[in-house]
Scaffold this motif. Sequence first.
Motif, PDB file in Angstrom:
ATOM      1  N   MET A  18       0.799  -1.170   0.243  1.00 54.00           N
ATOM      2  CA  MET A  18       0.094  -0.077   0.063  1.00 54.00           C
ATOM      3  C   MET A  18       0.939   1.339  -0.023  1.00 54.00           C
ATOM      4  O   MET A  18       1.769   1.363   0.825  1.00 54.00           O
ATOM      5  CB  MET A  18      -0.925  -0.115   1.280  1.00 54.00           C
ATOM      6  N   SER A  19       0.703   2.040  -1.043  1.00 56.59           N
ATOM      7  CA  SER A  19       1.682   3.152  -1.099  1.00 56.59           C
ATOM      8  C   SER A  19       1.160   4.467  -0.235  1.00 56.59           C
ATOM      9  O   SER A  19      -0.154   4.443  -0.254  1.00 56.59           O
ATOM     10  CB  SER A  19       1.825   3.702  -2.427  1.00 56.59           C
ATOM     11  N   ALA A  20       1.906   5.134   0.164  1.00 58.87           N
ATOM     12  CA  ALA A  20       1.436   6.366   0.910  1.00 58.87           C
ATOM     13  C   ALA A  20       0.198   7.333   0.362  1.00 58.87           C
ATOM     14  O   ALA A  20      -0.448   8.034   0.931  1.00 58.87           O
ATOM     15  CB  ALA A  20       2.388   7.147   1.584  1.00 58.87           C
ATOM     16  N   ASN A  21       0.526   7.534  -1.087  1.00 59.12           N
ATOM     17  CA  ASN A  21      -0.317   8.313  -1.658  1.00 59.12           C
ATOM     18  C   ASN A  21      -1.750   8.013  -1.728  1.00 59.12           C
ATOM     19  O   ASN A  21      -2.367   8.905  -2.370  1.00 59.12           O
ATOM     20  CB  ASN A  21       0.198   8.801  -3.102  1.00 59.12           C
ATOM     21  N   THR A  22      -2.007   6.828  -1.159  1.00 63.19           N
ATOM     22  CA  THR A  22      -3.514   6.344  -1.148  1.00 63.19           C
ATOM     23  C   THR A  22      -3.992   7.273  -0.150  1.00 63.19           C
ATOM     24  O   THR A  22      -5.375   7.506  -0.205  1.00 63.19           O
ATOM     25  CB  THR A  22      -3.712   5.119  -0.657  1.00 63.19           C
ATOM     26  N   ILE A  23      -3.293   7.727   0.574  1.00 62.17           N
ATOM     27  CA  ILE A  23      -4.017   8.600   1.779  1.00 62.17           C
ATOM     28  C   ILE A  23      -3.946  10.221   1.512  1.00 62.17           C
ATOM     29  O   ILE A  23      -4.506  10.912   2.209  1.00 62.17           O
ATOM     30  CB  ILE A  23      -3.440   8.385   3.183  1.00 62.17           C
ATOM     31  N   ILE A  24      -3.300  10.565   0.265  1.00 59.75           N
ATOM     32  CA  ILE A  24      -3.314  11.727   0.039  1.00 59.75           C
ATOM     33  C   ILE A  24      -4.502  12.302  -0.693  1.00 59.75           C
ATOM     34  O   ILE A  24      -5.143  11.689  -1.396  1.00 59.75           O
ATOM     35  CB  ILE A  24      -2.111  12.117  -1.028  1.00 59.75           C
ATOM     36  N   SER A  25      -5.000  13.541  -0.086  1.00 60.04           N
ATOM     37  CA  SER A  25      -5.950  13.998  -1.056  1.00 60.04           C
ATOM     38  C   SER A  25      -5.838  15.562  -1.098  1.00 60.04           C
ATOM     39  O   SER A  25      -5.138  16.228  -0.536  1.00 60.04           O
ATOM     40  CB  SER A  25      -7.299  13.912  -0.475  1.00 60.04           C
ATOM     41  N   LEU A  26      -5.967  16.125  -2.184  1.00 54.12           N
ATOM     42  CA  LEU A  26      -6.049  17.442  -2.432  1.00 54.12           C
ATOM     43  C   LEU A  26      -6.778  18.568  -1.882  1.00 54.12           C
ATOM     44  O   LEU A  26      -7.892  18.081  -1.663  1.00 54.12           O
ATOM     45  CB  LEU A  26      -6.087  17.733  -3.944  1.00 54.12           C
ATOM     46  N   PRO A  27      -6.310  19.662  -1.484  1.00 55.75           N
ATOM     47  CA  PRO A  27      -7.391  20.572  -0.885  1.00 55.75           C
ATOM     48  C   PRO A  27      -8.330  20.703  -2.231  1.00 55.75           C
ATOM     49  O   PRO A  27      -7.950  21.369  -3.363  1.00 55.75           O
ATOM     50  CB  PRO A  27      -6.560  21.622  -0.765  1.00 55.75           C
ATOM     51  N   ASP A  28      -9.690  20.398  -1.855  1.00 59.44           N
ATOM     52  CA  ASP A  28     -10.576  20.443  -2.954  1.00 59.44           C
ATOM     53  C   ASP A  28     -11.466  21.731  -2.873  1.00 59.44           C
ATOM     54  O   ASP A  28     -12.513  21.764  -2.126  1.00 59.44           O
ATOM     55  CB  ASP A  28     -11.468  19.283  -3.140  1.00 59.44           C
ATOM     56  N   LEU A  56       5.171  16.529   0.637  1.00 59.80           N
ATOM     57  CA  LEU A  56       3.735  16.705   0.194  1.00 59.80           C
ATOM     58  C   LEU A  56       3.713  17.272  -1.096  1.00 59.80           C
ATOM     59  O   LEU A  56       2.936  16.923  -2.018  1.00 59.80           O
ATOM     60  CB  LEU A  56       3.503  17.806   1.303  1.00 59.80           C
ATOM     61  N   GLU A  57       4.759  18.181  -1.426  1.00 59.53           N
ATOM     62  CA  GLU A  57       4.590  18.606  -2.793  1.00 59.53           C
ATOM     63  C   GLU A  57       4.794  17.746  -4.035  1.00 59.53           C
ATOM     64  O   GLU A  57       4.030  17.755  -4.812  1.00 59.53           O
ATOM     65  CB  GLU A  57       6.108  19.626  -2.978  1.00 59.53           C
TER      66      GLU A  57
END
Lengths: 112, 575, 358, 261
Positions: free
Chosen positions: B1-11, B543-544
């Motif tokens: 499971m990669s970490a970017n699964t938990i990333i979400s953009l400021p929507d 984060l970037e």
Amino acid sequence: MNEQNEGAPHIIGPRVYVVILFALLAGTALTVAASFVDLGAWHLTPTLTISWNPVVALAIATSKAVLVVLYFMHVRYSSKLTWLAIVAGIFMFLTLILMTLSDYVSRAWGNW
Amino acid sequence: MSANTIISLPDQGTAGVPKKNYLTQENGLLSWLLTRDHKRIAILYLLTTGFFFVIGGMAAAIIRLELLTPTGDLVASDTYNKLFSIHGIIMVFFFLVPIAPAVLGNFLIPMMIGAKDVALPRINLLSWYLFTIGGCVELYMMIVGGVDTGWTFTTPLSTHYVNTNVIAAAMGIFIAGFSSILTGLNFIVTIHKMRAPGMTWFRLPLFIWSYYGTSIIFVLATPVIAITMVLIMLERVTGIGVFDPAKGGDPLLFQHLFWFYSHPAVYVMILPGMGIISEVISNFSRKRVFGYTAVAFSSVAIAVFSFFVWAHHMFIMGISTYSALVFSLFSMLVAIPSAIKVFNWSATLYKGSITFDTPMLYAFGFIGLFTIGGCTGVMLATLGVDIHVTETYFIVAHFHYVMVGGMVSAFMAGLHFWWPKMTGRMYPESLGRLAAVILFIGFNLTFFPQFILGYLGMPRRYHFYPPEFQVLNVFSTAGASILAIGYLLPVLYLIWSLKYGAIAGNNPWQATGLEWQTQSPPLTENFTVMPVMDHEAYDYEWLERQTLASQNLENQSQANQSQVRPKETEVPRAG
Amino acid sequence: MNHISPVIYQFLVKRLTDFRLFPPEASKIAPQMDALFFFILLVSLVGLTAVVLLVASFSILYNRQRHPVAVQVEGSTLLEATWTIIPLGLFLMMFVWGALIYFRVYTPPPNAMNIYVVGKQWMWKVEHSGGQHEINALHVPTGRAVQLTLISEDVFHSFSIPAFRVKREVIPGRYTTVWFEATTPGTYHLFCSQYCGTNHSQMTGDVLVMTPEDYRKWLAGSTSGASLAQNGERLFASLSCAACHNARPDARGPSLANVYGSRLTLANGQFITVDEAYLRQAILNPSQHVTQGYAPIMPTYQGQISEEGVIALVEFIKHLDSDYRIQQTLNTTDLPPGSEEKAAPAGQAPATQGRVKK
Amino acid sequence: MPDSPAMTHGTQELANSADPGNAANSAHPEHPPYLLHHFESAGQQADAAGFAMWLFLLTEVMFFSGLFTAYLIYRNWYYRAFVAGSHQLSVVWGTTNTAVLILSSFTMAMAVWCSKTGRRRELTLCLTLTFLLGLGFLGIKGIEYHEKFEKHHVPGRHYSLQSFLYPDSDAAARAAGDRPLPLDDARHTEVYFSLYFLMTGMHAAHMVIGLCILGFMILRARAGAYTAGHATFVENFGLYWHFIDIVWIYLFALLYLISRH
């Protein structure tokens, strides 16, 4: 990081428990017996005398406590974290007592 | 499971707060009173501690008004004594001690370490109930006539010489103490056992480190105040003589036991603030906290050292002079980790990219006020100077600088910083900045004159005072009214923002903590997918990279709608 | 002005005239303590300025407009060490300096004149050894070390003289001491600084510092007839202390002549130096402090003598330098009033023995 | 019983984490019924509960440490009064009680073993024995308290110095060969008895709480709650019970056996 000792749970059997039980009962008998004997005192300095009776009583009590902790409470086979918790407990216990006593012992008004 | 699964953009584009979140999951009073969700419990704490803050604050307002004149014009001495006792008891045990740990800690610790909840959710709820019951006992105490021992319950005054409701006051503190114990216990277990995969100790946010230190103090120190309160109650009820000099007891033993808790408790009131400031400073300068390890260890060092300094409250009380030496030395040592933190925060700004949003302004205020509070603390820890300034307004000013200037500023910083996460909405920024400035000015106006008063020798807890101290007292009272505006303003606009605030989005601050990588307000279970920590704390470059990657992927997937998205790029969105 | 607002007028004219930002320095220790205070203040200001300058300059240099992209700096062991060791060094300096002053304030010089202070809710009772009593006032001469022996009858109080920079908790059941040497004549505040109940804030008084000349006059004018030691002698007789402490070979209690300041061997083998605190304990808790060679038969006088009575007894025993005097008390249960030298300069320890001996 | 609310509930939580009735209703094989929703595995859950229990015992140590500090100071100040006071306690009852408590600790340890090895009937038996022994301990304690009450050795307004001023009038003091104490020493026996009642009272309060939980556990054990592979609750309660035992081991040595020679 999660110290998990579930993989091989070490189950201490009844035989150990019986041995510990008798050791504890023997310790109790010993400590009662010891209290009826004057074990003398150690005159460290003219103002400081350590009498042996309470020392012996506490030593026996502590060994009994250690047996209970190690076997009845299974700490002998517990994770490092449990050990750390116990050490922290004893440390803070002694801190409270000893640092408070540091005041009482060195007060110069004669009760000690 | 990669970490970017938990990333979400400021929507920011999508309108509205997510429909499904911890606030809307269930409805009805009962769903709140029986909740086991750490976030809801945090909100419950916010409401109750806020209530007690109002009570304590009103007592303070009357005290300050009374001190406008050197003679007791407004209230009788008896009432005055009850007012400052209630102010102390409520503010210390029912506001400062629980505010940061129980509100922000409860809300954030599980999310920051990537857990669904604290380890013992039912105990968590129980500790809120104990806190509330303790608070109700104090309210009862106030209704039936109050208590006039001061929050320090000095024996034999409290046990044999006053006939106010000492037992109720002690009982309330006793019960609320168990709330602290259980909260601390819960946090320690949570931090040890509930961390997400990859969340090693040195990837923890510094917030967690300082709350860990706080929890250690809760667990180890609070039981001692519990037994001390029991002794006070029993001594009053049954007449046992453990603290009664007439029966051979030693009243100084009470001081030892009381301060064994109450000094570490002071660090309970500042350590969480330090954690909050670390997060805020790092975020608004877009930089990893300078000297992460040093700051982390200084939190634990403060927690541990705080246990060896208690008798510095008793330097003039007739403890052994040799013992005073030891305690003074340790008090000097405990100042070092605090100094380390202040310098590290300052150094964090170096080569940062700093913005001055409200939390950052509060954080700057904190650094200034805490430094003053800390330096005057060193004066008090110095044996010689302590003789002159202890038991005067100097000490009152000192601990207000640390606890109110420091802790309340930090709490306000944290509240503003995580407000979007808690409610899904932004507070009004310009009003926020204004309030931060008002708070800082009002605070200094209120309490700085008290340093001078203290050095002039005005004793604390004085109802009547020599007329030459009036000018400074008038300044102080004037400042207090400004300070009151500084408190009132945020209450108003934060409530306003609940309905009218701008939609915050998941990560309005572009912060790196795990709590920002989920929707705001979060779901009851915090994360839709179990998070994995694969980077250091405060890794803004990570984060970037994530942001860029997600944007690219989003663009790609928009370009070829037909293609199935790769699994790792799924963005957990509001339900 | 007066017609505008009496409150504002009063505030502006009356209060601003005696408005001050720094307390007077009226004792020998005060400048020393202020020196340390200013040293710490200076260090604090330097530290505070450093922090404020750092924060302010970084805020200006590295704000978002000027410095849009942050440069990650990991940390520096050297810097950490710097700001650990420099404060540590400074703190240790303050610690040592502070400790020196602390010991000075709480270690009275041997030749200090002793004044007893009894605190009770809510007044200070001051007893000079010449028998002068004062309530909520303390007269002291300049240029002499004055030792206060303090005790409380009820709760914790705290005896605070800001102008002297001294303060000491007044504890029930135990003597505490503090000393000072006043330098400037004048009237200064005396506060109770430990919260002690309803009228805590009215437990205040004046410290009147006088030139030695004026002080002598005051002593002469305000004596109550008998010195403390003489009161003690009367108590000693009326409590029949001399029944045992009579210095005869077959006495049941040890002789008390010259006992003050001596080193006693107790029944449990410990040594103890006899001071006021010991004497008080020996009267109230005698079985705790039995002298070697004697049986623990002395009854406790707890609840039978007031703190003032104990002070008188202590003062009597302190100044007892011959067995003759004790034997006298066996015969005379009361002293003829007016037979003592009035206006004996109180506190001059060697001289007072003469007083007792007539 | 000042700390009862926290105590009972505190242990209750650990109970509930083992409570199948409240568990997530997942039929997944990896999700045993007792696993709470926020844990990843049963191991993590048991670990967390165990660690929490140890931390709780830590707070208990600190709770008692205040009393031990007071004891140590006053024992050194008022040694003779403490000796005379301790002579009023019955070593026979004290030793019996120590043995009773050690036995109950043993049966509790056995109960944990039974729970782990899935012996339901033996578990119920062990728990019941522990319960009865604990009750026996409190009974003996009650007899001792009653005796103190009769002799006016309970600190407070009715405290009597008779046994210490005139030891010949008191059987226990006579048996110990006490000599009359001077009045000031005799008065300090009240400090001894204050500490005696405080320390044993706090200990007894913990026992009472423990017995309440034990009673609840016996009922659940009969229903087979703790023998289905999830012994956490029994284990954690065992820790609590052994802790009470340890406290008593020290209390016995410190209060009863000060000086018997």
